[in-house]
Design a protein around this motif. Structure first.
Motif, PDB file in Angstrom:
ATOM      1  N   ILE A 156      32.321 -52.420  15.746  1.00 49.76           N
ATOM      2  CA  ILE A 156      32.376 -52.570  17.207  1.00 49.76           C
ATOM      3  C   ILE A 156      31.378 -53.619  17.704  1.00 49.76           C
ATOM      4  CG2 ILE A 156      32.146 -51.368  19.409  1.00 49.76           C
ATOM      5  CD1 ILE A 156      34.529 -50.460  17.694  1.00 49.76           C
ATOM      6  N   GLY A 157      30.200 -53.595  17.159  1.00 50.71           N
ATOM      7  CA  GLY A 157      29.177 -54.534  17.602  1.00 50.71           C
ATOM      8  C   GLY A 157      27.805 -53.944  17.352  1.00 50.71           C
ATOM      9  N   PRO A 158      26.801 -54.796  17.099  1.00 51.39           N
ATOM     10  CA  PRO A 158      25.475 -54.296  16.701  1.00 51.39           C
ATOM     11  C   PRO A 158      24.778 -53.460  17.762  1.00 51.39           C
ATOM     12  CG  PRO A 158      25.451 -56.674  17.105  1.00 51.39           C
ATOM     13  CD  PRO A 158      26.875 -56.266  17.130  1.00 51.39           C
ATOM     14  N   SER A 159      25.154 -53.644  19.019  1.00 48.03           N
ATOM     15  CA  SER A 159      24.458 -52.896  20.075  1.00 48.03           C
ATOM     16  C   SER A 159      25.044 -51.508  20.306  1.00 48.03           C
ATOM     17  CB  SER A 159      24.482 -53.689  21.386  1.00 48.03           C
ATOM     18  OG  SER A 159      25.818 -53.905  21.778  1.00 48.03           O
ATOM     19  N   LEU A 160      26.034 -51.149  19.534  1.00 51.89           N
ATOM     20  CA  LEU A 160      26.653 -49.823  19.717  1.00 51.89           C
ATOM     21  C   LEU A 160      25.620 -48.714  19.547  1.00 51.89           C
ATOM     22  CD1 LEU A 160      29.340 -48.077  19.891  1.00 51.89           C
ATOM     23  CD2 LEU A 160      29.127 -47.915  17.418  1.00 51.89           C
ATOM     24  N   ALA A 161      25.636 -47.784  20.462  1.00 52.61           N
ATOM     25  CA  ALA A 161      24.716 -46.643  20.383  1.00 52.61           C
ATOM     26  C   ALA A 161      25.495 -45.380  20.053  1.00 52.61           C
ATOM     27  CB  ALA A 161      24.003 -46.473  21.721  1.00 52.61           C
ATOM     28  N   LEU A 162      24.835 -44.529  19.290  1.00 50.17           N
ATOM     29  CA  LEU A 162      25.425 -43.218  19.006  1.00 50.17           C
ATOM     30  C   LEU A 162      24.441 -42.184  19.559  1.00 50.17           C
ATOM     31  CD1 LEU A 162      27.075 -42.140  15.653  1.00 50.17           C
ATOM     32  CD2 LEU A 162      25.852 -40.559  17.140  1.00 50.17           C
ATOM     33  N   PRO A 163      24.669 -41.778  20.782  1.00 51.41           N
ATOM     34  CA  PRO A 163      23.656 -40.949  21.445  1.00 51.41           C
ATOM     35  C   PRO A 163      23.543 -39.557  20.847  1.00 51.41           C
ATOM     36  CG  PRO A 163      25.611 -41.163  22.811  1.00 51.41           C
ATOM     37  CD  PRO A 163      25.801 -42.088  21.660  1.00 51.41           C
ATOM     38  N   ASP A 164      22.315 -39.094  20.794  1.00 52.15           N
ATOM     39  CA  ASP A 164      22.053 -37.725  20.353  1.00 52.15           C
ATOM     40  C   ASP A 164      22.167 -36.818  21.579  1.00 52.15           C
ATOM     41  OD1 ASP A 164      21.171 -35.342  19.402  1.00 52.15           O
ATOM     42  OD2 ASP A 164      19.106 -35.988  19.028  1.00 52.15           O
ATOM     43  N   LEU A 165      23.159 -35.963  21.573  1.00 53.55           N
ATOM     44  CA  LEU A 165      23.407 -35.106  22.742  1.00 53.55           C
ATOM     45  C   LEU A 165      23.101 -33.637  22.451  1.00 53.55           C
ATOM     46  CD1 LEU A 165      26.722 -36.764  24.029  1.00 53.55           C
ATOM     47  CD2 LEU A 165      24.374 -37.235  24.727  1.00 53.55           C
ATOM     48  N   GLU A 166      22.344 -33.405  21.415  1.00 50.08           N
ATOM     49  CA  GLU A 166      21.969 -32.018  21.094  1.00 50.08           C
ATOM     50  C   GLU A 166      21.281 -31.336  22.278  1.00 50.08           C
ATOM     51  OE1 GLU A 166      23.190 -31.180  17.010  1.00 50.08           O
ATOM     52  OE2 GLU A 166      22.377 -29.929  18.610  1.00 50.08           O
ATOM     53  N   PRO A 167      20.402 -32.058  22.997  1.00 51.44           N
ATOM     54  CA  PRO A 167      19.764 -31.413  24.160  1.00 51.44           C
ATOM     55  C   PRO A 167      20.770 -30.986  25.227  1.00 51.44           C
ATOM     56  CG  PRO A 167      18.555 -33.385  23.528  1.00 51.44           C
ATOM     57  CD  PRO A 167      19.819 -33.378  22.731  1.00 51.44           C
ATOM     58  N   GLU A 168      21.932 -31.607  25.208  1.00 55.52           N
ATOM     59  CA  GLU A 168      22.972 -31.240  26.185  1.00 55.52           C
ATOM     60  C   GLU A 168      23.889 -30.153  25.623  1.00 55.52           C
ATOM     61  OE1 GLU A 168      22.277 -32.684  28.857  1.00 55.52           O
ATOM     62  OE2 GLU A 168      20.886 -34.044  27.846  1.00 55.52           O
ATOM     63  N   GLY A 169      23.567 -29.656  24.440  1.00 54.40           N
ATOM     64  CA  GLY A 169      24.395 -28.611  23.840  1.00 54.40           C
ATOM     65  C   GLY A 169      25.621 -29.162  23.149  1.00 54.40           C
ATOM     66  N   LEU A 170      25.587 -30.459  22.842  1.00 52.75           N
ATOM     67  CA  LEU A 170      26.746 -31.083  22.198  1.00 52.75           C
ATOM     68  C   LEU A 170      26.362 -31.513  20.785  1.00 52.75           C
ATOM     69  CD1 LEU A 170      27.969 -33.253  25.215  1.00 52.75           C
ATOM     70  CD2 LEU A 170      28.957 -31.111  24.384  1.00 52.75           C
ATOM     71  N   ARG A 171      27.039 -30.930  19.830  1.00 53.38           N
ATOM     72  CA  ARG A 171      26.732 -31.194  18.427  1.00 53.38           C
ATOM     73  C   ARG A 171      27.577 -32.358  17.922  1.00 53.38           C
ATOM     74  NH1 ARG A 171      28.840 -27.851  14.041  1.00 53.38           N
ATOM     75  NH2 ARG A 171      29.706 -26.597  15.722  1.00 53.38           N
ATOM     76  N   PHE A 172      26.898 -33.351  17.386  1.00 54.85           N
ATOM     77  CA  PHE A 172      27.634 -34.492  16.840  1.00 54.85           C
ATOM     78  C   PHE A 172      28.449 -34.034  15.627  1.00 54.85           C
ATOM     79  CE2 PHE A 172      27.772 -37.720  13.464  1.00 54.85           C
ATOM     80  CZ  PHE A 172      28.600 -38.635  14.070  1.00 54.85           C
ATOM     81  N   MET A 173      29.707 -34.403  15.604  1.00 51.19           N
ATOM     82  CA  MET A 173      30.576 -33.998  14.502  1.00 51.19           C
ATOM     83  C   MET A 173      30.971 -35.161  13.614  1.00 51.19           C
ATOM     84  SD  MET A 173      30.734 -30.798  14.795  1.00 51.19           S
ATOM     85  CE  MET A 173      31.951 -30.476  13.531  1.00 51.19           C
ATOM     86  N   ARG A 174      31.448 -36.223  14.224  1.00 47.49           N
ATOM     87  CA  ARG A 174      31.840 -37.354  13.392  1.00 47.49           C
ATOM     88  C   ARG A 174      32.110 -38.577  14.250  1.00 47.49           C
ATOM     89  NH1 ARG A 174      37.944 -35.536  11.668  1.00 47.49           N
ATOM     90  NH2 ARG A 174      39.019 -36.392  13.458  1.00 47.49           N
ATOM     91  N   GLY A 175      32.126 -39.693  13.564  1.00 50.24           N
ATOM     92  CA  GLY A 175      32.537 -40.931  14.225  1.00 50.24           C
ATOM     93  C   GLY A 175      33.658 -41.553  13.431  1.00 50.24           C
ATOM     94  N   GLN A 176      34.572 -42.157  14.136  1.00 52.14           N
ATOM     95  CA  GLN A 176      35.665 -42.809  13.425  1.00 52.14           C
ATOM     96  C   GLN A 176      36.165 -43.992  14.249  1.00 52.14           C
ATOM     97  OE1 GLN A 176      39.124 -40.318  12.976  1.00 52.14           O
ATOM     98  NE2 GLN A 176      38.880 -39.397  14.991  1.00 52.14           N
ATOM     99  N   ILE A 177      36.891 -44.834  13.592  1.00 54.80           N
ATOM    100  CA  ILE A 177      37.443 -46.001  14.271  1.00 54.80           C
ATOM    101  C   ILE A 177      38.937 -45.785  14.501  1.00 54.80           C
ATOM    102  CG2 ILE A 177      37.932 -48.465  14.113  1.00 54.80           C
ATOM    103  CD1 ILE A 177      35.006 -47.923  14.495  1.00 54.80           C
ATOM    104  N   LEU A 178      39.329 -45.881  15.761  1.00 60.26           N
ATOM    105  CA  LEU A 178      40.748 -45.864  16.121  1.00 60.26           C
ATOM    106  C   LEU A 178      41.126 -47.288  16.532  1.00 60.26           C
ATOM    107  CD1 LEU A 178      40.736 -42.655  18.359  1.00 60.26           C
ATOM    108  CD2 LEU A 178      41.192 -42.811  15.905  1.00 60.26           C
TER     109      LEU A 178
END
Lengths: 280, 175
Positions: A179-201
Motif C-alpha cells: 500500500i505504501g510505507p506510511s501505512l499505519a496499523l493502529p493498536d486498538l486494544e485500549p478501545e477493546g478491539l483485538r487485532f486479528m489479521r491484515g490482508q490485501i484485497l
C-alpha cells in the motif's frame, strides 16, 4: 397464389413443423414454383431477422462494455429517496447515468464477498451504490465497495481462520510494502478491539489493505487503507445496511473505517483511530 | 440471481426494448421488472430456465403497466433508436428498425422470441401465456410482412397497410 397457406410456409421455414408435416410441405414446395419462391423469400427474411436481432444484442453488450470502461469519477449522484427503505437485495434505480461500481463491485460479487446491486439506467447497467450520508460529499466508488464487502464479512471469517496473524508489526510491514510505507496499523486494544489479521484485497484493480479487529461481541470491525492518488481530502461517508463508513486521508493513505456501529459510535471510533495513527 | 441478471442484462434489455415504445420506457420497465424479480426471487422455481422466467416476468410487468395506465394508450410507432444501432450502422439496419417500430409490441416480442431467442412457437406461447395459434399467426404475419418489406418500397407500403389491418388493436384507444 400458393396452395399452402402462408402460415404453414412460415412454420415450415421456421422449422416449427413436425417431421412428417415438414416432409409433406417440402414435397409440395419442390414442385411448386410459387411456393418455392415464397419460401426462398421467407428464408431470406428469417435470416435477416436473426441477424438484426443479434445486432441489437451486440449493441446492448457494447453499451455495457463501454460503461464498464468508464472511470469511477463519472458516476452520477444517486437518488437516495428511491432506494431508502428498500431491501438490500432489491435496489434498482431508473434514473439516467453511467456505471456505478460496475467493474469493482461486480468483481466483488463474483468473488462472493460483496453485495452489489443492479441498477438499470439509460442504457447502462449499474451496480447500486449505497445511500450517501446527507450533506456530505459523494463517497468514491472504492469506498462503497468496502461497505458492500464489509456487509458480507462475518465474525466466523476471522474466528475459524488459520491465517490470523500474531505479529502486528510484521503484518504492517507486509501491508505497507503493497500500500505504501506510511501505512499505519493502529493498536486498538485500549478501545477493546483485538487485532486479528491484515490482508490485501483488490478494488478496481488496486490493492486495498483490510485490517481486521474483533470486539468482545458482535461482528468484526475493519480498517481499510489504500494509496491515495488524487489527494481528495474529504472522502465522505456512507451507510449500507447496518454497515457504516468513515474515511479520511493521512500521509498519502486513504483510510476507511467500516463497521456495523451507530453513527455516534462510528464518529467516536474514527476519531480515536485517527489519533492513534497520527501518534504513530 | 443477481449475477444471473447481470449476465443476462443485454438480452433482458433487448426484450424490454421490443415491448417498449421509447428508450425511457424500456429502462423503466427493465428496472422495475428486475427489482420485482429480486424481491420475489422465491417465486423462481429451480428447473425452470432462468432466462425464460426472467422474460416472462418482464412481460408480466409490461402487461401490468398497461393495465394500470390512467391515460389512454396513444397509438404511434416506437422510437427508431430502440432498434437501430447507435454506432456503426450497417446496411439493412435502418430498414429493420423501420419495420420493427411499425409493428405492435405484441408482435415484436413474438418475433424476438422466435427469431432472436430461437424459441419454438410452443415455448414462446408458454412464456407469453398466449395460445399457440396466436403465436404462430403473429410469427407468420411478422415474417411475411418483413419479407415484403425487404422486397422494396412498394412492398413496404403494403406492409404498413397490412399491419394496420391485421392489428387494429394497435390503434384502439381503451375507454
Amino acid at each position: 397464389m400458393s396452395e399452402l397457406s402462408d402460415e404453414l410456409l412460415v412454420a415450415y421455414v421456421d422449422g416449427q413443423l413436425a417431421r412428417d408435416q415438414s416432409t409433406a410441405v417440402k414435397g409440395v414446395v419442390e414442385f411448386d414454383d410459387v411456393s418455392n419462391k415464397r419460401v426462398a423469400g421467407l428464408r431470406r427474411a428469417n435470416a435477416r431477422l436473426e441477424e438484426a436481432f443479434e445486432a441489437m444484442l451486440r449493441e446492448h453488450r457494447d453499451e455495457e462494455d463501454e460503461v464498464e470502461e468508464q472511470p469511477a469519477e463519472v458516476e452520477p449522484d444517486v437518488a437516495p429517496a428511491a432506494i431508502a427503505g428498500q431491501s438490500a437485495l432489491a435496489v434498482f434505480l431508473s434514473n439516467h447515468g453511467a456505471l456505478v461500481l460496475a467493474g469493482g463491485a461486480f468483481a466483488v460479487l463474483l468473488l462472493g464477498v460483496g453485495a452489489g446491486y443492479l441498477i438499470n439506467t439509460g442504457g447502462t447497467v449499474q451496480v447500486t451504490q449505497p445511500v450517501a450520508a446527507p450533506n456530505k460529499p459523494q463517497a468514491p466508488a472504492w469506498q462503497k465497495e468496502i461497505a458492500l464487502t464489509q456487509g458480507m464479512f462475518g465474525r466466523e471469517a476471522l474466528e475459524v481462520s488459520l491465517e490470523s496473524q500474531a505479529n502486528p508489526d510484521l503484518v504492517r510491514f507486509q501491508l505497507a510494502s503493497v500500500i505504501g510505507p506510511s501505512l499505519a496499523l493502529p493498536d486498538l486494544e485500549p478501545e477493546g478491539l483485538r487485532f486479528m489479521r491484515g490482508q490485501i484485497l483488490r478494488s478496481s484493480g488496486e490493492p486495498i489493505a483490510q485490517i481486521s479487529y474483533l470486539p468482545e461481541q458482535g461482528p468484526p470491525i475493519a480498517l481499510y487503507a489504500k494509496a491515495d492518488s488524487n489527494g481528495q481530502t474529504d472522502l465522505g461517508s456512507l451507510s449500507q445496511g447496518d454497515v457504516r463508513t468513515r474515511a479520511w486521508l493521512h500521509e498519502g493513505i486513504a483510510y476507511v473505517l467500516a463497521a456495523a456501529l451507530s453513527e455516534p459510535e462510528m464518529d467516536a471510533l474514527a476519531e480515536k483511530i485517527k489519533g492513534v495513527i497520527a501518534s504513530q | 440471481m443477481r449475477t444471473q441478471l447481470i449476465e443476462m442484462l443485454p438480452r433482458l434489455r433487448r426484450f424490454a426494448g421490443v415491448l417498449a415504445n421509447s428508450a425511457e420506457e424500456r429502462e423503466r420497465l427493465l428496472s422495475t421488472a428486475c427489482d420485482a424479480m429480486l424481491e420475489n426471487a422465491h417465486r423462481y422455481q429451480s428447473g425452470v430456465q432462468f432466462d425464460r422466467w426472467a422474460f416472462s416476468e418482464i412481460h408480466a410487468m409490461w402487461l401490468k403497466g398497461l393495465a394500470e395506465r390512467d391515460e389512454p394508450i396513444v397509438p404511434g410507432p416506437a422510437e427508431e433508436r430502440l432498434f437501430l444501432p447507435q454506432a456503426g450502422e450497417i446496411d439493412g439496419d435502418r430498414e429493420f428498425a423501420e419495420f420493427l417500430r411499425s409493428l405492435p409490441a405484441q408482435q415484436r416480442v413474438v418475433l424476438l422470441l422466435v427469431y432472436g431467442e430461437g424459441l419454438s412457437y410452443e415455448d414462446a406461447a408458454k412464456l407469453l401465456a398466449t395460445p399457440l395459434e396466436t403465436i404462430a399467426r403473429r410469427a407468420a404475419r411478422g415474417l411475411i410482412a418483413f419479407s415484403a418489406h425487404l422486397e422494396g418500397p412498394a412492398a413496404g407500403t403494403t406492409h404498413q397497410a397490412d399491419v394496420q389491418q391485421l392489428y387494429p388493436e394497435q390503434k384502439r384507444v381503451p375507454a
